[in-house]
Write an enzyme that holds these catalytic residues in place. Structure first.
Site, PDB file in Angstrom:
ATOM      1  N   ARG A   1      11.679  -6.113   4.721  1.00 16.97           N
ATOM      2  CA  ARG A   1      11.410  -4.687   4.440  1.00 16.97           C
ATOM      3  C   ARG A   1      12.346  -3.785   5.260  1.00 16.97           C
ATOM      4  O   ARG A   1      12.572  -3.991   6.435  1.00 16.97           O
ATOM      5  CB  ARG A   1       9.960  -4.356   4.786  1.00 16.97           C
ATOM      6  CG  ARG A   1       9.647  -2.883   4.646  1.00 16.97           C
ATOM      7  CD  ARG A   1       8.173  -2.642   4.538  1.00 16.97           C
ATOM      8  NE  ARG A   1       7.454  -2.770   5.793  1.00 16.97           N
ATOM      9  CZ  ARG A   1       6.146  -2.511   5.909  1.00 16.97           C
ATOM     10  NH1 ARG A   1       5.436  -2.155   4.859  1.00 16.97           N
ATOM     11  NH2 ARG A   1       5.562  -2.649   7.068  1.00 16.97           N
TER      12      ARG A   1
ATOM     13  N   LYS B   1       0.824  -1.217   0.000  1.00 23.40           N
ATOM     14  CA  LYS B   1       0.000   0.000   0.000  1.00 23.40           C
ATOM     15  C   LYS B   1       0.857   1.266   0.000  1.00 23.40           C
ATOM     16  O   LYS B   1       0.608   2.189  -0.766  1.00 23.40           O
ATOM     17  CB  LYS B   1      -0.944   0.039   1.219  1.00 23.40           C
ATOM     18  CG  LYS B   1      -1.921  -1.117   1.288  1.00 23.40           C
ATOM     19  CD  LYS B   1      -2.912  -0.942   2.428  1.00 23.40           C
ATOM     20  CE  LYS B   1      -2.307  -0.923   3.816  1.00 23.40           C
ATOM     21  NZ  LYS B   1      -1.698  -2.194   4.234  1.00 23.40           N
TER      22      LYS B   1
ATOM     23  N   ARG C   1      -9.791   0.703   8.412  1.00 25.85           N
ATOM     24  CA  ARG C   1      -9.370  -0.659   8.751  1.00 25.85           C
ATOM     25  C   ARG C   1     -10.459  -1.429   9.485  1.00 25.85           C
ATOM     26  O   ARG C   1     -10.244  -2.592   9.828  1.00 25.85           O
ATOM     27  CB  ARG C   1      -8.130  -0.596   9.643  1.00 25.85           C
ATOM     28  CG  ARG C   1      -6.828  -0.862   8.906  1.00 25.85           C
ATOM     29  CD  ARG C   1      -5.722  -0.665   9.908  1.00 25.85           C
ATOM     30  NE  ARG C   1      -4.508  -1.362   9.645  1.00 25.85           N
ATOM     31  CZ  ARG C   1      -3.419  -0.777   9.159  1.00 25.85           C
ATOM     32  NH1 ARG C   1      -3.442   0.475   8.792  1.00 25.85           N
ATOM     33  NH2 ARG C   1      -2.304  -1.464   9.033  1.00 25.85           N
TER      34      ARG C   1
ATOM     35  N   ARG D   1      11.194  -1.581  10.636  1.00 27.50           N
ATOM     36  CA  ARG D   1      10.109  -1.180  11.526  1.00 27.50           C
ATOM     37  C   ARG D   1      10.004  -2.146  12.699  1.00 27.50           C
ATOM     38  O   ARG D   1      10.145  -3.347  12.528  1.00 27.50           O
ATOM     39  CB  ARG D   1       8.790  -1.168  10.744  1.00 27.50           C
ATOM     40  CG  ARG D   1       8.516   0.168  10.135  1.00 27.50           C
ATOM     41  CD  ARG D   1       7.305   0.158   9.287  1.00 27.50           C
ATOM     42  NE  ARG D   1       6.121  -0.436   9.909  1.00 27.50           N
ATOM     43  CZ  ARG D   1       4.918  -0.399   9.373  1.00 27.50           C
ATOM     44  NH1 ARG D   1       4.743   0.204   8.211  1.00 27.50           N
ATOM     45  NH2 ARG D   1       3.888  -0.952   9.966  1.00 27.50           N
TER      46      ARG D   1
ATOM     47  N   ARG E   1      -0.632  -9.011  13.119  1.00 30.84           N
ATOM     48  CA  ARG E   1      -1.224  -8.009  12.225  1.00 30.84           C
ATOM     49  C   ARG E   1      -2.059  -8.679  11.127  1.00 30.84           C
ATOM     50  O   ARG E   1      -3.083  -8.152  10.711  1.00 30.84           O
ATOM     51  CB  ARG E   1      -0.115  -7.128  11.627  1.00 30.84           C
ATOM     52  CG  ARG E   1       0.493  -6.185  12.679  1.00 30.84           C
ATOM     53  CD  ARG E   1       1.855  -5.670  12.268  1.00 30.84           C
ATOM     54  NE  ARG E   1       1.829  -4.835  11.093  1.00 30.84           N
ATOM     55  CZ  ARG E   1       2.870  -4.643  10.288  1.00 30.84           C
ATOM     56  NH1 ARG E   1       4.018  -5.252  10.524  1.00 30.84           N
ATOM     57  NH2 ARG E   1       2.771  -3.837   9.272  1.00 30.84           N
TER      58      ARG E   1
END
Ligand code: AMP
Length: 222
Positions: free
Chosen positions: A129, A15, A90, A163, A174
């Site tokens: 990531r 996203k 969300r 992160r 998540r």
């Protein structure tokens, strides 16, 4: 042509990357509730202190707080021509609040785009990531690594960071939260005729961007 665009998809579906490419083309703001929350945590604001544990545990920040942040943000002067919402809504309650906020302004959403990726691919993507803390560029050590080991291509000498919520255990949490609380939104937008699904598994960010661009350019027809 600018518009009000919602990007949906699990954590790590791309996203942020796709939002960055849309806003560059369309010249509209990129509104990421995750980024806004992380800035508050970093700045140790009152809101930052309230939401810190939710982010570190991979749980959703309560709807009331989240919707307040969004209501303020989309009322900004820079949002008149549209925006890309990344990571909001969300929950069904957030989607309903967004509709109400837009309705009060005589506006409506143009399109909701789901970037669809299977869970196992997401876990692989997120553990790889890395982000540049200076410019926000997102890298993936497997398929879009920086030229120099762990250093941003555009910010010489700046080391990439991971992160805090990109650890496998938090990623799994998540994903559970996404399936339980966020996925019902897909049907909500489908019923309104606003949903477009982009199969993003195994595709490069560039390939996905092409499909997303076609959808955004055709959104009047949605
Ligand atoms: P993201 O950067 O979109 O992956 O968001 C990171 C974290 O911020 C999420 O795991 C949640 O804890 C929180 N968050 C971001 N957006 C929302 C939202 N719309 N509602 C509730 N919590 C959110």
């Amino acid at each position: 042509m600018p518009g009000r665009i919602v990007l949906l998809g699990g954590p790590g579906a791309g996203k942020g990357t796709q939002a960055a490419s849309i806003v560059k083309r369309e010249q509209i703001p990129h509104i990421s509730t995750g980024d806004i929350f992380r800035e508050h945590i970093q700045g140790e604001t009152e809101l930052g202190k309230q939401i810190k544990d939710y982010l570190s545990e991979g749980r959703l920040v309560p709807d009331g707080l989240t919707c307040r942040v969004i209501a303020e943000r989309i009322a900004g002067d820079d949002c008149e021509e549209g925006y890309v919402l990344d990571g909001f809504p969300r929950t069904i309650e957030q989607a309903e609040t967004l509709d109400r906020l837009l309705g009060e302004r005589g506006e409506q959403l143009d399109v909701a785009i789901e970037l669809h990726v299977e869970d196992e691919e997401i876990v692989g993507r997120l553990t790889a990531r890395r982000t540049c803390p200076e410019c926000g560029h997102i890298y993936n050590l497997s398929f879009s690594p920086p030229a120099k080991d762990n250093e941003c291509d555009d910010c010489p000498g700046v080391q990439l960071t991971q992160r805090a919520d990109d650890k496998e255990e938090t990623i799994r949490e998540r994903l559970n939260v996404y399936h339980d609380q966020t996925e019902p939104i897909l049907a909500y937008y489908e019923d309104k005729g606003l949903l477009r699904v982009v199969e993003s598994g195994g595709k490069s960010p560039g390939e996905i961007a092409e499909t997303v661009e076609e959808i955004v350019s055709a959104k009047e027809a949605v």
